[in-house]
Write a protein that holds these residues in place. Structure first.
Motif, PDB file in Angstrom:
ATOM      1  N   ALA A   7      15.013 -10.898  34.203  1.00  0.00           N
ATOM      2  CA  ALA A   7      14.812 -11.838  35.317  1.00  0.00           C
ATOM      3  C   ALA A   7      15.568 -11.331  36.544  1.00  0.00           C
ATOM      4  O   ALA A   7      15.075 -11.396  37.671  1.00  0.00           O
ATOM      5  N   GLN A   8      16.763 -10.809  36.315  1.00  0.00           N
ATOM      6  CA  GLN A   8      17.542 -10.235  37.424  1.00  0.00           C
ATOM      7  C   GLN A   8      16.802  -9.038  38.016  1.00  0.00           C
ATOM      8  O   GLN A   8      16.738  -8.873  39.231  1.00  0.00           O
ATOM      9  N   GLY A   9      16.217  -8.223  37.139  1.00  0.00           N
ATOM     10  CA  GLY A   9      15.475  -7.049  37.605  1.00  0.00           C
ATOM     11  C   GLY A   9      14.285  -7.410  38.469  1.00  0.00           C
ATOM     12  O   GLY A   9      13.948  -6.692  39.405  1.00  0.00           O
ATOM     13  N   SER A  10      13.648  -8.535  38.169  1.00  0.00           N
ATOM     14  CA  SER A  10      12.448  -8.888  38.943  1.00  0.00           C
ATOM     15  C   SER A  10      12.719  -9.902  40.052  1.00  0.00           C
ATOM     16  O   SER A  10      12.019  -9.910  41.057  1.00  0.00           O
ATOM     17  N   MET A  11      13.722 -10.757  39.875  1.00  0.00           N
ATOM     18  CA  MET A  11      13.929 -11.808  40.882  1.00  0.00           C
ATOM     19  C   MET A  11      15.255 -11.674  41.614  1.00  0.00           C
ATOM     20  O   MET A  11      15.572 -12.501  42.458  1.00  0.00           O
ATOM     21  N   SER A  12      16.027 -10.682  41.254  1.00  0.00           N
ATOM     22  CA  SER A  12      17.355 -10.477  41.847  1.00  0.00           C
ATOM     23  C   SER A  12      18.201 -11.756  41.659  1.00  0.00           C
ATOM     24  O   SER A  12      18.185 -12.328  40.583  1.00  0.00           O
ATOM     25  N   TYR A  13      18.882 -12.217  42.714  1.00  0.00           N
ATOM     26  CA  TYR A  13      19.737 -13.398  42.565  1.00  0.00           C
ATOM     27  C   TYR A  13      18.925 -14.663  42.248  1.00  0.00           C
ATOM     28  O   TYR A  13      19.495 -15.665  41.821  1.00  0.00           O
ATOM     29  N   GLY A  14      17.613 -14.592  42.450  1.00  0.00           N
ATOM     30  CA  GLY A  14      16.742 -15.719  42.107  1.00  0.00           C
ATOM     31  C   GLY A  14      16.817 -16.061  40.628  1.00  0.00           C
ATOM     32  O   GLY A  14      16.510 -17.192  40.227  1.00  0.00           O
ATOM     33  N   SER A  15      17.240 -15.096  39.802  1.00  0.00           N
ATOM     34  CA  SER A  15      17.352 -15.341  38.360  1.00  0.00           C
ATOM     35  C   SER A  15      18.311 -16.494  38.087  1.00  0.00           C
ATOM     36  O   SER A  15      18.075 -17.312  37.190  1.00  0.00           O
ATOM     37  N   ALA A  16      19.393 -16.554  38.859  1.00  0.00           N
ATOM     38  CA  ALA A  16      20.381 -17.629  38.655  1.00  0.00           C
ATOM     39  C   ALA A  16      19.758 -18.986  38.949  1.00  0.00           C
ATOM     40  O   ALA A  16      20.047 -19.973  38.268  1.00  0.00           O
ATOM     41  N   VAL A  17      18.885 -19.021  39.946  1.00  0.00           N
ATOM     42  CA  VAL A  17      18.277 -20.285  40.358  1.00  0.00           C
ATOM     43  C   VAL A  17      17.156 -20.687  39.392  1.00  0.00           C
ATOM     44  O   VAL A  17      17.064 -21.840  38.967  1.00  0.00           O
ATOM     45  N   VAL A  18      16.317 -19.711  39.044  1.00  0.00           N
ATOM     46  CA  VAL A  18      15.128 -20.025  38.238  1.00  0.00           C
ATOM     47  C   VAL A  18      15.491 -20.279  36.770  1.00  0.00           C
ATOM     48  O   VAL A  18      14.972 -21.195  36.149  1.00  0.00           O
ATOM     49  N   PRO A  67      11.555  -4.383  37.830  1.00  0.00           N
ATOM     50  CA  PRO A  67      11.041  -3.443  38.824  1.00  0.00           C
ATOM     51  C   PRO A  67      12.032  -3.043  39.912  1.00  0.00           C
ATOM     52  O   PRO A  67      11.861  -1.985  40.513  1.00  0.00           O
ATOM     53  N   SER A  68      13.056  -3.865  40.190  1.00  0.00           N
ATOM     54  CA  SER A  68      13.872  -3.543  41.375  1.00  0.00           C
ATOM     55  C   SER A  68      14.879  -2.409  41.123  1.00  0.00           C
ATOM     56  O   SER A  68      14.991  -1.495  41.920  1.00  0.00           O
ATOM     57  N   ARG A  69      15.639  -2.452  40.029  1.00  0.00           N
ATOM     58  CA  ARG A  69      16.638  -1.440  39.642  1.00  0.00           C
ATOM     59  C   ARG A  69      17.576  -1.105  40.797  1.00  0.00           C
ATOM     60  O   ARG A  69      17.953   0.063  40.980  1.00  0.00           O
ATOM     61  N   ILE A  70      17.982  -2.100  41.565  1.00  0.00           N
ATOM     62  CA  ILE A  70      18.683  -1.810  42.823  1.00  0.00           C
ATOM     63  C   ILE A  70      19.974  -1.016  42.599  1.00  0.00           C
ATOM     64  O   ILE A  70      20.124   0.092  43.121  1.00  0.00           O
ATOM     65  N   VAL A  71      20.906  -1.575  41.819  1.00  0.00           N
ATOM     66  CA  VAL A  71      22.193  -0.885  41.642  1.00  0.00           C
ATOM     67  C   VAL A  71      21.991   0.412  40.846  1.00  0.00           C
ATOM     68  O   VAL A  71      22.610   1.443  41.157  1.00  0.00           O
ATOM     69  N   GLY A  72      21.101   0.373  39.862  1.00  0.00           N
ATOM     70  CA  GLY A  72      20.829   1.571  39.064  1.00  0.00           C
ATOM     71  C   GLY A  72      20.379   2.731  39.939  1.00  0.00           C
ATOM     72  O   GLY A  72      20.905   3.841  39.854  1.00  0.00           O
ATOM     73  N   ARG A  73      19.422   2.465  40.811  1.00  0.00           N
ATOM     74  CA  ARG A  73      18.907   3.530  41.683  1.00  0.00           C
ATOM     75  C   ARG A  73      19.974   4.004  42.663  1.00  0.00           C
ATOM     76  O   ARG A  73      20.078   5.184  42.965  1.00  0.00           O
ATOM     77  N   LEU A  74      20.743   3.055  43.118  1.00  0.00           N
ATOM     78  CA  LEU A  74      21.805   3.377  44.073  1.00  0.00           C
ATOM     79  C   LEU A  74      22.839   4.308  43.429  1.00  0.00           C
ATOM     80  O   LEU A  74      23.283   5.284  44.054  1.00  0.00           O
TER      81      LEU A  74
END
Lengths: 439, 56
Positions: A343-354, A389-396
């Motif tokens: 959920a974090q990977g697809s919704m980022s911080y939205g995972s906490a909300v959803v 899909p996002s992999r933000i920190v991983g890619r960074l």
């Protein structure tokens, strides 16, 4: 509105198929995410759920624009700071002065925690210290893959570390809970998992001789040594820390600068502290190269924004949230370590909300300590910063460490420390009563 | 407050600079050549340019 669960499931499947096919044939995860969002918006428009599809797309681009600005400004700062030779000076000093491998690894771990703990974003830790910490950990004889895993793990620990844990803040704000009593609950698992990560990465490695390490480091300007050099090296970083701390300590007396502007201020300080004679044209070249360097990440966060907006408009976001939280407790325990990070990977911080907030209400009805539950969930979500899909920190992290192997090999490398971190959080989630004394 | 307004305009200027740089990269860049990334660069510069133009 007349839409059924089946229709939303079809949209979800169509989005997933578009993402997979796009990634395979177009060789770009960014455009694949944007296309998945476009598909969801087309479906929604055809169903008559929205009459403004273009508006949804454009607004989606703005969802994570501030994050993109932060990434660009942070990378400009760190590249200009590095171009002065400051990073090499710090590395040289650490290698010269500290001889114990474990002590250096612990220092690097603590250092990595600071920027993320203050800002709430693991990506900031990677931007500010990722390359430096990676090179020092490598000099300790740690393999390329394990050193990359070290940087990633401490980046996600830093995001989860108090005082600023954005997932906790989002959940507590939604659940009308005070953001109080989380310090030890968040810190203790991070210390245990951090110690494990240091052992996991450093075990069996042999530090290279000091002379050999120093020989591989580039020479720096003589002005970077002595007291003047110390000021030149520390002032830009110190400015950043002071700005971070001031926003926390005197939030009402301080104008809201925002992270991008803080990094720009520090860039100006770094330019003033640069002992090399660097022309405006050379700085412009650094900034232009930075734009190309950081572009995949900028494109990722903007494309994720399109997808998030499309998921919200089409009902897919709600479907994922409700489908999960309506499961029996035993299934939630069994699946949370998979669903939470994805959920974090697809919704980022939205995972906490959803997912996070409904779960807090659910656990509350079962009479469990919601402070511990909230902390446990806040430790699970950051793990997903390496997942598609996002992999933000991983890619960074891969960008910062110039990782040569495949993304899958990186995931294999971080699996064990991530699992330990996840299991610690899972224990907190299953038995919150055991940890109440920490709240 | 004056300082808040100044910060606001600095952010608009930053968005403008980044937007124009991305726009230039649509046509001229060293890495990630090809039509797919032409499209990605093109839609990524949109929010920055819109912020500069004060549209959103």
């Amino acid at each position: 509105m007349d839409y059924t669960v089946l229709e939303v499931v079809i949209i979800f499947v169509a989005m997933a198929a578009t993402f997979v096919l796009g990634s395979k044939y177009l060789k770009s995860t960014e455009i694949s995410m944007a296309l998945a969002g476009v598909v969801a918006i087309i479906f929604s428009t055809l169903h008559g759920w929205t009459t403004t599809p273009v508006k949804l797309l454009v607004e989606g681009l703005f969802t994570n624009m501030d994050l993109a600005m932060t990434f660009i400004c942070a990378t400009i700062f760190i590249n200009i700071y590095s171009s002065s030779g400051a990073m090499t000076t710090i590395t040289r000093n650490i290698v010269e002065r500290i001889n114990n491998k474990w002590l250096i690894l612990i220092c690097m771990g603590i250092l990595m925690l600071i920027p993320g703990a203050i800002t709430g974003a693991g990506s900031v830790s990677v931007f500010v210290l990722g390359t430096l910490v990676y090179s020092i950990v490598r000099f300790m004889g740690v393999s390329e893959k394990k050193a990359t895993a070290f940087v990633f793990m401490f980046a996600i620990f830093s995001a989860a570390c108090p005082p600023i844990n954005l997932w906790t803040m989002l959940m507590t704000a939604q659940a009308n809970m005070p953001y109080v009593g989380f310090e030890l609950l968040l810190l203790l698992p991070i210390i245990i998992a951090g110690a494990f990560t240091i052992l996991y990465c450093g075990w069996g490695s042999k530090r290279a001789p000091k002379e050999e390490i120093l020989a591989t480091l580039p020479e720096v300007n003589a002005k970077m040594y002595g007291f003047g050099g110390l000021v030149r090296v520390l002032l830009p970083l110190l400015t950043l820390v002071v700005l971070f701390v001031l926003t926390l300590v005197i939030p009402f007396s301080m104008p809201v600068l925002g992270l991008p502007l803080m990094f720009i201020i520090c860039t100006v300080v770094a330019i003033l502290c640069n002992p090399n004679k660097t022309s405006v044209k050379e700085y412009a070249k650094v900034i232009s190269d930075t734009m190309e360097q950081v572009f995949p990440l900028v494109a990722t966060v903007l494309s994720v924004g399109i997808m998030q907006n499309a998921m919200a408009a089409s009902g897919v976001k709600g479907l994922i949230g409700t489908a999960f939280v309506l499961l029996p407790f035993v299934w939630i325990y069994a699946l949370i370590l998979i669903v939470g990070p994805f959920a974090q990977g697809s919704m980022s911080y939205g995972s906490a909300v959803v997912i996070g907030t409904p779960l807090i209400f659910m656990f509350n009805t079962a009479g469990m300590n919601v402070t511990v539950v909230c902390a446990a969930l806040s430790l699970i979500f950051p793990i997903g910063d390496c997942l598609p899909p996002s992999r933000i920190v991983g890619r960074l992290v891969l960008e910062a460490t110039d990782y040569k192997d495949t993304y899958t090999s990186f995931l294999k490398q971080i699996f064990v420390p991530c699992l330990v971190f996840g299991l610690l959080a899972l224990i907190m989630l299953i038995k919150p009563a055991w940890f109440t004394f920490l709240a | 407050m004056l300082i808040e307004s100044i910060i606001h305009y600095i952010y608009i200027a930053l968005a403008g600079i980044f937007g124009i740089m991305l726009l230039v990269k649509v046509f001229k860049r060293e890495k990630r050549q090809g039509i797919v990334y032409d499209i990605v660069y093109a839609y990524c510069c949109v929010p920055f340019l819109m912020r500069l133009l004060g549209i959103k």
